[in-house]
Design an enzyme around this catalytic site. Structure first.
Site, mmCIF file in Angstrom:
data_model
loop_
_atom_site.group_PDB
_atom_site.id
_atom_site.type_symbol
_atom_site.label_atom_id
_atom_site.label_comp_id
_atom_site.label_asym_id
_atom_site.label_seq_id
_atom_site.Cartn_x
_atom_site.Cartn_y
_atom_site.Cartn_z
ATOM 1 N N GLY A 70 -4.573 41.775 69.654
ATOM 2 C CA GLY A 70 -5.839 41.879 68.935
ATOM 3 C C GLY A 70 -6.543 40.542 68.868
ATOM 4 N N CYS A 71 -7.439 40.405 67.912
ATOM 5 C CA CYS A 71 -8.215 39.173 67.746
ATOM 6 C C CYS A 71 -7.295 37.962 67.661
ATOM 7 C CB CYS A 71 -9.081 39.269 66.492
ATOM 8 S SG CYS A 71 -9.999 37.754 66.126
ATOM 9 N N PHE A 72 -7.510 36.989 68.544
ATOM 10 C CA PHE A 72 -6.553 35.882 68.634
ATOM 11 C C PHE A 72 -6.604 34.921 67.457
ATOM 12 C CE2 PHE A 72 -9.482 34.005 72.244
ATOM 13 C CZ PHE A 72 -10.523 33.808 71.340
ATOM 14 N N TRP A 73 -7.604 35.001 66.606
ATOM 15 C CA TRP A 73 -7.649 34.109 65.448
ATOM 16 C C TRP A 73 -6.433 34.332 64.545
ATOM 17 C CZ3 TRP A 73 -13.388 35.465 63.953
ATOM 18 C CH2 TRP A 73 -14.252 34.891 64.895
ATOM 19 N N VAL B 26 -3.727 36.115 65.243
ATOM 20 C CA VAL B 26 -2.477 36.054 65.996
ATOM 21 C C VAL B 26 -1.987 34.616 66.111
ATOM 22 C CG1 VAL B 26 -1.367 36.576 68.197
ATOM 23 C CG2 VAL B 26 -3.111 38.132 67.277
#
Length: 212
Positions: free
Chosen positions: A51-54, A56
Site C-alpha cells: 500500500g501507500c509507502f509512507w 509502510v
C-alpha cells in the site's frame, strides 16, 4: 487513464519511457541518520509493497535491527519514474520500501511477519481506500532463500486466515526483485517529517504462524 484501467497492470510495451537520471534524495536517513544508499558489510536488503509507502516505511524503520529504509518504486518497467507517473498506472510499479537490515538482529522471517500482519493481502490492485496497481501487495525476493521463505509464509498465512474463518484468496505478488527506484526526497521518511500525515495501512487481525 481511467480508474478501471488503473486496476490492470500495464504491459512493458505500453509503459512510459522514463529517464536515465535517478531521483535526487538526501544522503542520510531523516530518522536515524544512517546512509540511504550504502549497505554495511554483513547486512541484507529486503523489498516489500503493501500500500501507500509512507506508512509502510515507518512500520519498518521502527523495528530493531533495521539499519535504513527508503520509499520507492519496484516491480515495474519505467526507469526512474516520478510519483505522478507511478500514480498514472502506466509504469507497472508498486509503491515499495527498501529495507536494509542486520540478519544477526532481525531475521527475514520477522520482516515477513511484519508484512503479513500489517496490511490486507487480499485486495488485489488496492489497499484500503487507495486504488490502483501501485498499491498492490507484493514481495520482491533477492535470493532463493528469501523467495522460498516468502512463498512458505504466504501458505502459512493463507492457512491461518482459513482457520480464522477468512477464506478470501491472497493476491500478494511474489516475484524476483527487479530494479528498485528511489522515490522523490519529499516521500522519504514522510511520516517523520509530517507526523500527522496520511497512513492507510492496517492488518486483518490474523497472525503469521511461525516457520517450522
Amino acid at each position: 487513464m481511467s480508474l478501471f484501467d488503473k486496476k490492470h497492470l500495464v504491459t512493458q510495451a505500453d509503459a512510459l519511457p522514463g529517464r536515465n537520471t535517478p531521483m535526487p534524495i538526501a544522503t542520510l536517513h531523516a530518522v536515524n541518520e544512517h546512509s540511504m544508499t550504502n549497505v554495511p558489510a554483513g547486512m541484507e536488503i529486503a523489498y516489500f509493497a503493501m500500500g501507500c509507502f509512507w506508512g509502510v516505511e515507518r512500520l519498518f524503520w521502527q523495528l530493531p535491527g533495521v539499519y535504513s529504509t527508503a520509499a520507492g518504486y519496484a516491480g515495474g518497467y519505467t526507469p526512474n519514474p516520478t510519483y505522478r507517473e507511478v500514480c498514472s498506472g502506466q509504469t507497472g510499479h508498486a509503491e515499495a520500501v527498501r529495507i536494509v537490515y542486520d540478519p544477526a538482529v532481525i531475521r527475514y522471517e520477522q520482516l515477513l511477519q511484519t508484512f503479513w500482519e500489517n496490511h490486507d493481502p487480499t485486495q488485489g490492485m488496492q489497499q484500503g481506500n487507495d486504488h490502483g496497481t501501485q498499491y498492490r501487495s507484493a514481495i520482491y525476493p533477492l535470493t532463493p532463500e528469501q523467495n522460498a521463505a516468502a512463498h512458505a509464509s504466504r501458505e502459512r498465512f493463507q492457512s491461518a486466515m482459513a482457520a480464522a474463518g477468512d477464506h478470501r484468496p491472497i493476491t500478494t505478488e511474489i516475484a524476483h526483485a527487479t530494479p528498485f527506484y528511489y522515490a522523490e526526497d519529499e516521500h522519504q521518511q514522510y511520516l517523520h517529517k509530517n507526523p500527522y500525515g496520511y497512513c492507510g495501512i492496517g492488518g486483518i487481525g490474523v497472525c503469521l504462524p511461525p516457520d517450522a
